[in-house]
Design an enzyme around this catalytic site. Structure first.
Site, short mmCIF file in Angstrom:
data_model
loop_
_atom_site.label_atom_id
_atom_site.label_comp_id
_atom_site.label_asym_id
_atom_site.label_seq_id
_atom_site.Cartn_x
_atom_site.Cartn_y
_atom_site.Cartn_z
N LYS A 1 35.18 40.22 79.24
CA LYS A 1 34.67 41.45 79.89
C LYS A 1 33.21 41.76 79.55
CE LYS A 1 39.26 43.63 80.22
NZ LYS A 1 40.15 44.61 79.53
N SER B 1 40.34 39.38 77.65
CA SER B 1 39.37 40.47 77.71
C SER B 1 38.06 40.17 77.00
CB SER B 1 39.97 41.74 77.12
OG SER B 1 40.92 42.26 78.01
N1 GLN Z 1 44.13 39.65 81.51
C1 GLN Z 1 44.51 40.71 80.64
C2 GLN Z 1 44.89 41.96 81.43
O1 GLN Z 1 44.18 42.33 82.31
C3 GLN Z 1 43.42 41.01 79.69
C4 GLN Z 1 43.73 42.15 78.76
C5 GLN Z 1 43.21 41.98 77.38
O2 GLN Z 1 42.89 40.88 76.94
N2 GLN Z 1 43.19 43.05 76.61
O3 GLN Z 1 45.91 42.57 81.19
#
Ligand code: GLN
Length: 435
Positions: A72, A69
């Site tokens: 993101k 994440s």
């Molecule tokens: N790839 C992970 C998901 O979508 C990323 C989530 C995260 O790092 N919080 O569940």
């Protein structure tokens, strides 16, 4: 050139905090992505860098892990650059949800509440997908990998095995992609968007890469080493704003209160923190708490923030200053330019101290005498003062040190080997130099 190395107090402090936060094995690796469960839970690394500075990295600093994440906010920035802010805001909000990262948090119209939760990140990735497929033959996944590589300043790669693991079992994220498609938030094939998002999460980084990425953000979008402008300053402002309000999901409020550094966590165990204009700070350790944040990483952030005074909301009289100029001069008039003159100014706090630390160590290692002129310094924060004292302790036995400190901001009698020069000496030096 000297063989000897003098250790830097700035580095030592970060190393010491890193080690102090190591003990303990609370939490557990994420296990809903097969490859993450298998990672050694004892791994631990930290890093920090100022936008104009050197990189400080500790522990397993060369270990590569998946960005998850932490991608993101970066892909959000790339999407703003590609599509414009208005187009992105039309499809994804910027309100903290207080929900967990994988919640199905869509407004009634199908607009995810923010780009940090999975629904929002899938929508952002989908927007890029739609746009790229619309207007060029370029591969949207390549655009993401290329953008993150430019932020890091080196070519990053994808962990194909981990990608395959997540793509094969992420039913919930696939469901969210389908919901987004049914609401018209994204227009392309939801499975392609979902797989592209999983690839984005599977990009491999080290804490050094994340620190470089963070320093690029801290500098308003210009990479400190390559000099490339990767994001516009306005885009970075939006990126850091969503990191500070939504980056830590359902613990964003307590994170801002206790740590006070805009940050983004990832289920691989990484935390990317950015203090605008000042510092990037990073931790990695796989064991997570119940909201999906690295336990050891969060401990490092809390400790570093408290002890180094990094909380953004702490009002310290806005310290600005450090190095006014640097010159190599013949201070003792022996015909050899072998003294480095560092003229400091303003208010010196822990982060502005870093540039002094770097310059002094660099020159001391090259056997140059030091003349530190503090005449224009208004204040030295307690943490910075402690570090300057340690710096003087370390180098005054190695090279000749002259300090001009008329306001006695430092404790002169702690350093018998330092020559505390007065204004008359400085005047005399200036007049011989200008004659
Ligand atoms: N790839 C992970 C998901 O979508 C990323 C989530 C995260 O790092 N919080 O569940």
């Amino acid at each position: 050139m000297s063989e000897r190395t003098i250790s830097s107090p700035f580095r030592d402090t970060l190393a010491e905090i890193t080690e102090r936060c190591r003990p303990g094995d609370e939490g557990a690796n994420a296990d809903y992505i097969g490859g993450l469960a298998a990672v050694d839970p004892a791994l631990y690394a930290t890093a920090a860098i100022t936008p104009d500075g050197d990189l400080y990295a500790f522990g397993d600093a060369d270990h590569e892990f998946t960005i998850q994440s932490m991608s993101k906010p970066l892909v959000y920035g790339l999407a703003i650059e590609e599509l414009g802010l208005a187009a992105v805001l039309r499809r994804v909000g910027v309100e903290p949800s207080g929900d967990s990262f994988n919640s199905i948090s869509l407004s009634p119209g199908g607009r995810p509440v923010n780009p940090m939760i999975n629904a929002g990140a899938l929508a952002v990735h989908g927007l890029l997908h739609d746009r790229i497929l619309d207007c060029s033959a370029a591969d949207p996944d390549e655009l993401v990998l290329d953008g993150l590589s430019r932020l890091a300043g080196r070519r990053l790669t994808v962990d194909e095995e981990l990608f395959a693991d997540e793509a094969a079992t992420g039913y919930r994220n696939l469901a969210i992609a389908n919901l987004l498609r049914s609401a018209g938030t994204i227009e392309g094939n939801p499975r392609h968007v979902y797989e592209g998002y999983c690839r984005q999460c599977s990009i491999r980084v080290t804490v050094r890469d994340l620190a470089m990425i963070g320093a690029t953000l801290a500098a308003g979008g210009i990479h400190p080493a390559t000099g490339e402008r990767v994001l516009r300053a306005e885009t970075v402002q939006w990126v850091l704003s969503v990191m500070s309000t939504c980056g830590m999901y359902d613990s964003a409020g307590s994170w801002m209160n206790t740590v006070g550094i805009p940050a983004k966590s990832g289920v691989s165990g990484g935390i990317l923190g950015v203090i605008p204009g000042q510092l990037a700070i990073v931790a990695f350790s796989p064991r997570l708490d119940e909201v999906g944040t690295s336990v050891r990483g969060a401990r490092f952030f809390r400790t570093a923030s408290a002890e180094l005074g990094l909380h953004m909301m702490r009002i310290t009289g806005r310290p600005t200053g450090a190095l006014r100029n640097r010159a190599v001069v013949d201070f003792d008039d022996d015909g050899v330019r072998d003294t480095t003159l560092l003229r400091l100014y303003g208010d010196i706090d822990f982060t502005s101290y870093e540039s002094i630390d770097r310059e002094v160590i660099y020159d001391a290692e090259r056997h140059r005498s030091l003349f530190l002129d503090l005449v224009e310094v208004r204040s030295i924060g307690a943490v910075a003062a402690a570090h300057i004292h340690r710096l003087l302790d370390r180098i005054s036995g190695e090279v000749r040190v002259f300090v001009h400190d008329p306001a006695e901001l430092l404790e002169h009698d702690r350093h018998p080997q330092v020559t505390w020069v007065d204004a008359a000496t400085v005047r005399e030096y200036r007049s011989t130099r200008s004659s």
